[in-house]
Design a protein around this motif. Structure first.
Motif, PDB file in Angstrom:
ATOM      1  N   THR A 184       0.836  -1.195   0.000  1.00  0.00           N
ATOM      2  CA  THR A 184       0.000   0.000   0.000  1.00  0.00           C
ATOM      3  C   THR A 184       0.875   1.252   0.000  1.00  0.00           C
ATOM      4  O   THR A 184       1.939   1.272   0.634  1.00  0.00           O
ATOM      5  CB  THR A 184      -0.919   0.021   1.228  1.00  0.00           C
ATOM      6  N   VAL A 185       0.426   2.288  -0.713  1.00  0.00           N
ATOM      7  CA  VAL A 185       1.122   3.566  -0.722  1.00  0.00           C
ATOM      8  C   VAL A 185       0.087   4.663  -0.920  1.00  0.00           C
ATOM      9  O   VAL A 185      -0.935   4.458  -1.583  1.00  0.00           O
ATOM     10  CB  VAL A 185       2.191   3.614  -1.841  1.00  0.00           C
ATOM     11  N   LEU A 186       0.338   5.828  -0.330  1.00  0.00           N
ATOM     12  CA  LEU A 186      -0.483   7.006  -0.582  1.00  0.00           C
ATOM     13  C   LEU A 186       0.091   7.745  -1.776  1.00  0.00           C
ATOM     14  O   LEU A 186       1.309   7.998  -1.840  1.00  0.00           O
ATOM     15  CB  LEU A 186      -0.502   7.912   0.646  1.00  0.00           C
ATOM     16  N   LEU A 187      -0.759   8.078  -2.745  1.00  0.00           N
ATOM     17  CA  LEU A 187      -0.305   8.775  -3.942  1.00  0.00           C
ATOM     18  C   LEU A 187      -0.112  10.248  -3.617  1.00  0.00           C
ATOM     19  O   LEU A 187      -1.069  10.924  -3.197  1.00  0.00           O
ATOM     20  CB  LEU A 187      -1.317   8.611  -5.072  1.00  0.00           C
ATOM     21  N   PRO A 188       1.098  10.794  -3.799  1.00  0.00           N
ATOM     22  CA  PRO A 188       1.314  12.222  -3.557  1.00  0.00           C
ATOM     23  C   PRO A 188       0.442  13.060  -4.485  1.00  0.00           C
ATOM     24  O   PRO A 188       0.120  12.643  -5.604  1.00  0.00           O
ATOM     25  CB  PRO A 188       2.804  12.415  -3.871  1.00  0.00           C
ATOM     26  N   PRO A 189       0.015  14.248  -4.026  1.00  0.00           N
ATOM     27  CA  PRO A 189      -0.801  15.110  -4.896  1.00  0.00           C
ATOM     28  C   PRO A 189      -0.096  15.396  -6.228  1.00  0.00           C
ATOM     29  O   PRO A 189       1.101  15.709  -6.259  1.00  0.00           O
ATOM     30  CB  PRO A 189      -0.950  16.390  -4.069  1.00  0.00           C
ATOM     31  N   GLY A 190      -0.838  15.260  -7.319  1.00  0.00           N
ATOM     32  CA  GLY A 190      -0.289  15.526  -8.646  1.00  0.00           C
ATOM     33  C   GLY A 190       0.639  14.455  -9.166  1.00  0.00           C
ATOM     34  O   GLY A 190       1.237  14.624 -10.240  1.00  0.00           O
ATOM     35  N   LEU A 200      -0.256   0.143 -21.773  1.00  0.00           N
ATOM     36  CA  LEU A 200       0.159   1.125 -20.763  1.00  0.00           C
ATOM     37  C   LEU A 200      -1.079   1.788 -20.177  1.00  0.00           C
ATOM     38  O   LEU A 200      -1.986   2.178 -20.913  1.00  0.00           O
ATOM     39  CB  LEU A 200       1.098   2.160 -21.383  1.00  0.00           C
ATOM     40  N   LEU A 201      -1.107   1.909 -18.845  1.00  0.00           N
ATOM     41  CA  LEU A 201      -2.191   2.579 -18.133  1.00  0.00           C
ATOM     42  C   LEU A 201      -1.557   3.613 -17.204  1.00  0.00           C
ATOM     43  O   LEU A 201      -0.685   3.269 -16.396  1.00  0.00           O
ATOM     44  CB  LEU A 201      -3.011   1.562 -17.347  1.00  0.00           C
ATOM     45  N   ALA A 202      -1.963   4.857 -17.335  1.00  0.00           N
ATOM     46  CA  ALA A 202      -1.412   5.932 -16.504  1.00  0.00           C
ATOM     47  C   ALA A 202      -2.547   6.601 -15.729  1.00  0.00           C
ATOM     48  O   ALA A 202      -3.619   6.877 -16.282  1.00  0.00           O
ATOM     49  CB  ALA A 202      -0.682   6.955 -17.370  1.00  0.00           C
ATOM     50  N   VAL A 203      -2.298   6.842 -14.443  1.00  0.00           N
ATOM     51  CA  VAL A 203      -3.286   7.462 -13.561  1.00  0.00           C
ATOM     52  C   VAL A 203      -2.614   8.648 -12.868  1.00  0.00           C
ATOM     53  O   VAL A 203      -1.483   8.517 -12.370  1.00  0.00           O
ATOM     54  CB  VAL A 203      -3.804   6.457 -12.509  1.00  0.00           C
ATOM     55  N   ARG A 204      -3.304   9.781 -12.819  1.00  0.00           N
ATOM     56  CA  ARG A 204      -2.754  10.969 -12.143  1.00  0.00           C
ATOM     57  C   ARG A 204      -3.676  11.383 -11.004  1.00  0.00           C
ATOM     58  O   ARG A 204      -4.892  11.563 -11.184  1.00  0.00           O
ATOM     59  CB  ARG A 204      -2.570  12.123 -13.128  1.00  0.00           C
ATOM     60  N   ALA A 205      -3.051  11.527  -9.835  1.00  0.00           N
ATOM     61  CA  ALA A 205      -3.793  11.961  -8.660  1.00  0.00           C
ATOM     62  C   ALA A 205      -4.035  13.468  -8.724  1.00  0.00           C
ATOM     63  O   ALA A 205      -3.251  14.211  -9.333  1.00  0.00           O
ATOM     64  CB  ALA A 205      -3.020  11.608  -7.395  1.00  0.00           C
ATOM     65  N   PRO A 206      -5.088  13.957  -8.089  1.00  0.00           N
ATOM     66  CA  PRO A 206      -5.358  15.397  -8.126  1.00  0.00           C
ATOM     67  C   PRO A 206      -4.332  16.169  -7.297  1.00  0.00           C
ATOM     68  O   PRO A 206      -3.763  15.643  -6.332  1.00  0.00           O
ATOM     69  CB  PRO A 206      -6.756  15.507  -7.523  1.00  0.00           C
ATOM     70  N   THR A 207      -4.091  17.402  -7.689  1.00  0.00           N
ATOM     71  CA  THR A 207      -3.230  18.280  -6.900  1.00  0.00           C
ATOM     72  C   THR A 207      -4.037  18.863  -5.749  1.00  0.00           C
ATOM     73  O   THR A 207      -5.277  18.869  -5.755  1.00  0.00           O
ATOM     74  CB  THR A 207      -2.685  19.420  -7.774  1.00  0.00           C
ATOM     75  N   ARG A 208      -3.351  19.369  -4.736  1.00  0.00           N
ATOM     76  CA  ARG A 208      -4.047  19.983  -3.612  1.00  0.00           C
ATOM     77  C   ARG A 208      -4.604  21.336  -4.021  1.00  0.00           C
ATOM     78  O   ARG A 208      -3.991  22.069  -4.786  1.00  0.00           O
ATOM     79  CB  ARG A 208      -3.079  20.163  -2.444  1.00  0.00           C
ATOM     80  N   ASP A 209      -5.757  21.644  -3.534  1.00  0.00           N
ATOM     81  CA  ASP A 209      -6.378  22.938  -3.829  1.00  0.00           C
ATOM     82  C   ASP A 209      -5.580  24.061  -3.160  1.00  0.00           C
ATOM     83  O   ASP A 209      -4.998  23.877  -2.094  1.00  0.00           O
ATOM     84  CB  ASP A 209      -7.822  22.949  -3.313  1.00  0.00           C
TER      85      ASP A 209
END
Length: 573
Positions: A499-505, A564-573
């Motif tokens: 498990t890992v937390l995805l950093p913003p962006g 290939l599958l790429a996923v991007r986490a949202p940036t912080r507001d």
């Protein structure tokens, strides 16, 4: 990435026919002694007539230096290399021939021969050389030679036919086969070549009009394009050839009378535009159908074609027909396979807060379909499953196996509210018992929103290259935890989750091994190349990031498909 338990699947594919095997088959069509040597002068292929004339077994010839083994003076003594005309032509990479020479037979006698030698480059057999020879009796030397009445002397004719067979059958691309055909016949036989092909919709298309201008080949696009339909009863030369009736000679006068069809009008236009004063027209046929017509024309070259020239042109056209038919069948299979693959690969779900993009690139030189796949779908607990995998093989059977694995994974992941490792365990057991899939690699991940608007990724890895996580600032690391054995081994080892937390962006990249594996390079080199370019592209929009990553990282010598599958986490507001 020392210690990484990556299990590739490329080594398990079916072996392809080697260039040497294909070459041996081609040499059998030559009606004289023929063998090919590599750039060191060692024999790499021969036809059966060579063995009959010389008495040598294949193991006596293959891999041995042809000069040392065969070349002799009239008394059977070894011929010094400095006195061997064939050896000199071989080193100079030029075409040469001789009327009187001698080869050693297995029984110790010498065989009087005439020979022709010519460079003979093929894909996979670069800088090879073709040798053609035939035996003669010494008494023949006292007889005056018969006048040559054909386009080329016999040995040159056989060399051309051998080159036509091997060069055309060594490609499965129609355009490349046509290009090779053009370079074989002009300016050697004519200064114009015209190729009319019948399409799968039974339409005629003037596909090639090329002129030899000195050493340059000039394509005349203005004379190419669609042609009128083939008339059923016309006695005109091109019409007869397109019906597969016969080869014919033609000239400007042939088409000066009232035209009997639209094709006759186009032929008059061709003769007027090119200045061709003599032409030979032959059908291009396969074993199944008439594919078109080959026209050789002379405008600047002296002399006219005559009827004794037609057998050679017919032979060339027949070999071209077989090669083009094979290429068309292959391209049709590729199209069917590509359509099947596109229908098998799913559309991506919309996940609020996440950006997601996928790419699938088929292998450039294979059957255009394989076992690489991606998937993303919603789960019953509101999270989203991500998967990338590779089923062993590269054909329709692998694609069918991929569909089985992907569909079973979806069913288990939806029905079982368990960690990815347990779902993959169940999948592995099912694959062993209810599918024909031999082996497969897989990453199954679950992404869900955690506290404070961050996203949590949980995954397990079944023998697959590790996911790559790139921060918004360009820090890239491989997620090597959660690694286990691939599917289908029968070994019941416990699988782990990570498990890992995805950093913003940040951007997560799941991919198959075709992106990083390259012949002659280590896996670590491919992984380093991917990490380096992904870090440099981290600031790009996700679609641009994905396209540029594929363009930069995928090896030029790639012979595998890529998912290939790429996923991007949202940036912080």
């Amino acid at each position: 990435m020392a210690g990484l338990e990556h299990s590739g699947t490329r080594g398990t594919r079916r072996p392809a026919a080697t260039p040497a095997n294909a070459l041996t088959d081609a040499l059998e069509a030559i009606r004289t002694g023929a063998y090919v040597v590599d750039e060191q002068g060692r024999v790499i292929a021969m036809n059966s007539l060579t063995r009959e004339l010389l008495g040598w077994a294949p193991e006596d010839l293959l891999g041995h230096d042809a000069h040392d083994l065969l070349h002799r003076d009239p008394h059977g003594h070894p011929l010094p290399r400095t006195q061997c005309r064939m050896r000199q032509a071989f080193h100079a990479r030029r075409t040469a021939q001789a009327e009187e020479d001698h080869f050693a037979r297995r029984d110790g006698s010498v065989l009087p021969i005439s020979w022709l030698i010519t460079p003979f480059d093929l894909v996979g057999l670069e800088r090879s050389t073709l040798v053609l020879f035939h035996a003669w009796h010494p008494a023949e030397a006292d007889s005056p030679p018969e006048p040559a009445a054909t386009l080329l002397p016999e040995l040159e004719r056989l060399a051309l036919l051998a080159a036509t067979t091997t060069q055309l059958t060594s490609t499965l691309d129609v355009d490349e086969a046509l290009r090779r055909l053009v370079t074989l016949v002009v300016p050697r036989l004519a200064d114009w070549v015209i190729i009319d092909l019948i399409t799968e919709r039974d339409e005629v298309w003037r596909t090639v009009v090329v002129e030899a201008d000195g050493t340059a080949l000039v394509r005349h696009d203005e004379l190419q394009g669609p042609m009128p339909p083939v008339p059923e009863e016309s006695p005109m030369p091109l019409s007869r050839a397109l019906r597969g009736v016969a080869s014919t000679l033609a000239g400007p006068q042939t088409y000066q009378g009232p035209p009997d069809s639209g094709i006759a009008v186009e032929q008059r236009r061709l003769f007027d535009a090119t200045g061709i004063h003599s032409a030979a027209i032959a059908p291009i046929r396969s074993t199944r159908a008439v594919l078109g017509a080959l026209t050789l024309g002379r405008a600047k070259q002296d002399g006219n074609f005559n009827t004794v020239d037609l057998p050679l042109i017919e032979d060339i056209a027949r070999r071209a027909g077989l090669a083009l038919d094979n290429a068309r069948l292959y391209q049709r299979q590729r199209k069917v396979a590509e359509t099947m693959q596109n229908h098998l690969l799913p559309q991506m779900p919309r996940v609020p807060g996440l950006q997601m993009t996928v790419r699938y690139l088929p292998a450039p030189d294979a059957s255009q379909v394989g076992g690489d796949w991606y998937d993303a779908f919603s789960l019953s607990d509101g999270s989203t499953a991500l998967a990338v995998g590779d089923v062993v093989g590269h054909d329709l059977e692998a694609a069918a196996g991929m569909a089985q694995v992907r569909n079973m994974l979806r069913a288990y992941a939806w029905a079982l509210p368990e960690p990815p490792s347990r779902i993959v365990d169940r999948l592995d057991e099912a694959v062993m018992h209810i599918t024909d899939v031999a082996m497969a690699t897989l990453i199954l991940a679950k992404v869900e929103e955690a506290d404070e608007g961050r996203w949590k990724l949980t995954w397990t890895n079944a023998g697959h290259p590790p996911p790559l996580l790139i921060s918004h600032d360009g820090l890239a690391e491989y997620l090597t935890d959660g690694h286990g054995i691939l599917l289908g081994t029968g070994a019941r080892r416990p699988r782990a989750d990570a498990t890992v937390l995805l950093p913003p962006g940040s951007t997560l990249v799941l991919y198959t091994d075709g992106l990083i594996e390259e012949p002659g390079h280590t896996l670590d080199q491919g992984l380093h190349r991917l990490r380096q370019h992904a870090a440099a592209l981290a600031h790009r929009p996700l679609a641009s990031f994905t396209d540029q990553l594929l363009r930069r990282v995928r090896p030029a010598a790639n012979d595998d498909d890529v998912a290939l599958l790429a996923v991007r986490a949202p940036t912080r507001d």
